[in-house]
Design a protein around this motif. Structure first.
Motif, PDB file in Angstrom:
ATOM      1  N   VAL A 156       0.818  -1.215   0.000  1.00 54.30           N
ATOM      2  CA  VAL A 156       0.000   0.000   0.000  1.00 54.30           C
ATOM      3  C   VAL A 156       0.852   1.265   0.000  1.00 54.30           C
ATOM      4  O   VAL A 156       0.321   2.376   0.071  1.00 54.30           O
ATOM      5  CB  VAL A 156      -0.945   0.013   1.225  1.00 54.30           C
ATOM      6  CG1 VAL A 156      -1.940  -1.133   1.136  1.00 54.30           C
ATOM      7  CG2 VAL A 156      -0.159  -0.061   2.540  1.00 54.30           C
ATOM      8  N   ASP A 189      -5.365  -2.928  12.674  1.00 56.61           N
ATOM      9  CA  ASP A 189      -5.764  -3.156  11.273  1.00 56.61           C
ATOM     10  C   ASP A 189      -4.582  -2.863  10.348  1.00 56.61           C
ATOM     11  O   ASP A 189      -4.126  -1.718  10.265  1.00 56.61           O
ATOM     12  CB  ASP A 189      -6.935  -2.246  10.909  1.00 56.61           C
ATOM     13  CG  ASP A 189      -7.533  -2.569   9.549  1.00 56.61           C
ATOM     14  OD1 ASP A 189      -6.919  -3.355   8.799  1.00 56.61           O
ATOM     15  OD2 ASP A 189      -8.608  -2.027   9.230  1.00 56.61           O
ATOM     16  N   GLY A 191      -4.514  -2.574   7.224  1.00 58.69           N
ATOM     17  CA  GLY A 191      -4.835  -1.743   6.073  1.00 58.69           C
ATOM     18  C   GLY A 191      -5.703  -2.458   5.056  1.00 58.69           C
ATOM     19  O   GLY A 191      -6.174  -3.576   5.276  1.00 58.69           O
ATOM     20  N   THR A 194      -6.350  -6.632   3.481  1.00 58.64           N
ATOM     21  CA  THR A 194      -5.753  -7.584   4.424  1.00 58.64           C
ATOM     22  C   THR A 194      -6.410  -8.946   4.262  1.00 58.64           C
ATOM     23  O   THR A 194      -7.630  -9.051   4.099  1.00 58.64           O
ATOM     24  CB  THR A 194      -5.946  -7.078   5.864  1.00 58.64           C
ATOM     25  OG1 THR A 194      -5.217  -5.863   6.027  1.00 58.64           O
ATOM     26  CG2 THR A 194      -5.441  -8.097   6.878  1.00 58.64           C
TER      27      THR A 194
END
Length: 355
Positions: A156, A189, A191, A194
């Protein structure tokens, strides 16, 4: 008078009978130079017969083959094979994905940093993760780390292809850090896209292939975040099957003892490496130095050791000062690909109890 005449005649008779032998002896005693006249026929030279001996003469010892040239050192800048390489990709809706070539070439071998297999020193691998997330930290890592350090980029990251080109241009082997569900999810999290336990296998494979299509030239994948996902062998198996199909390395990040990644890699014959130590869980200088010393001891004992860290300034500083000292200890920094399948697998974790 008659006596003198008899002597002369006797001498003449002796010369007539022995002239050939006398001339031959004289010819051998007097040095001679033979000149070949242009256009003439060269004289026939017959070598003397070999002397007979009671036992054969010993053969001359053969010249040993030259030693293999040493491979590049950890500080040598070596631009790697241009990516994507011809015949090693397929075009999909997620972009160009790596494949094993029709000739058997595997991406993890083609995109690897060269290393001499003849080097018998203990091998140490260092991987720095979280690359690409912060531009300043990524740039500092590229500036300070020796090219022999392997870099793990997240899919990302912004300007990802530019970072990858810069890293591989300096000779760094690169891998892809795939986000997988951690124990603290959803509070923790990793991102978008996932891999999650709540998704079906096809959906997770699609997310994996999205990550694989973000750039080219990596030798394998890892997931330091996936502590919960990797503990579930049923969820992880389809991921490992993709890794095998696409000719990549699986790096077990070593962040949880319950990971099934290494045992699945052994079962499926996936090229594998396991992190032995996370070197900067405590990011103080003394703690990092202690972890690096532990890697040295492991490499001297078993021949291979693998450490992983993040691009903290202190981590980069300690690694940069430590690597030049390895050669005096009969150790060498190597890329990830030089450690494939060289570690004895750990026993698989016991099955999780159901409540």
């Amino acid at each position: 008078m008659l006596l003198v005449l008899g002597i002369v005649l006797g001498a003449a008779l002796w010369l007539w009978l022995n002239a050939d032998e006398t001339l031959a002896e004289r010819s051998q005693a007097v040095p001679q130079v033979k000149v070949l006249v242009a256009g003439g026929v060269p004289p026939l030279v017959v070598p003397p017969p070999a002397k007979l001996t009671d036992s054969p003469q010993p053969a001359k010892p053969s010249t040993p083959p030259p030693a293999e040239a040493p491979g590049p050192g950890p500080d040598d800048v070596i631009p790697l094979t241009k990516a994507p390489a011809s015949g090693l990709t397929e075009d999909t809706r997620n972009g160009l994905l790596p494949i094993i070539g029709a000739d058997g070439r595997q991406p993890w071998q083609v995109y690897a940093r060269p290393f001499s297999a003849a080097d018998k020193r203990g091998r140490i691998v260092i991987i720095i993760g979280q690359m690409g997330l912060a531009g300043a930290a990524t740039g500092l890592a590229l500036q300070r780390l020796p090219p022999g350090v392997t870099l793990a980029f997240v899919p990302v990251a912004d300007r990802l292809e530019g970072w990858i080109d810069a890293a591989r241009g300096e000779g760094h082997e690169v891998i892809l850090s795939v986000p997988m569900e951690p124990l603290g999810y959803p509070h923790d999290d990793p991102g978008p896209n996932t891999l999650l336990l709540g998704l079906d296998p096809a959906h997770n494979v699609d997310r994996l292939e999205w990550a694989l299509g973000r750039f080219a030239g990596y030798v394998g994948i890892t997931s330091p975040s996936g502590t919960r996902f990797q503990a579930d062998s049923a969820a992880l198996r389809p991921v490992m099957e993709v890794v095998k199909k696409r000719g990549l390395i699986f790096l077990e990040a070593g962040t949880t003892p319950r990971s099934t990644g290494e045992s699945l890699a052994v079962q499926l014959d996936v090229p594998r490496v396991r992190v032995d130590r996370v070197i900067d869980q405590d990011a103080s200088r003394s703690a990092i130095d202690a972890q690096l010393a532990g890697l040295e001891a492991t490499a001297l004992g078993s021949g291979i050791a693998v450490g992983m860290g993040d691009p903290y300034p202190t981590t980069l500083e300690r690694i940069a000062k430590w690597v030049p000292l390895l050669s005096d200890k009969k150790l060498v920094l190597v890329p990830l690909s030089a450690a494939v399948n060289r570690q004895k697998p750990l026993p698989p974790p016991p099955p999780e109890e159901k409540h």
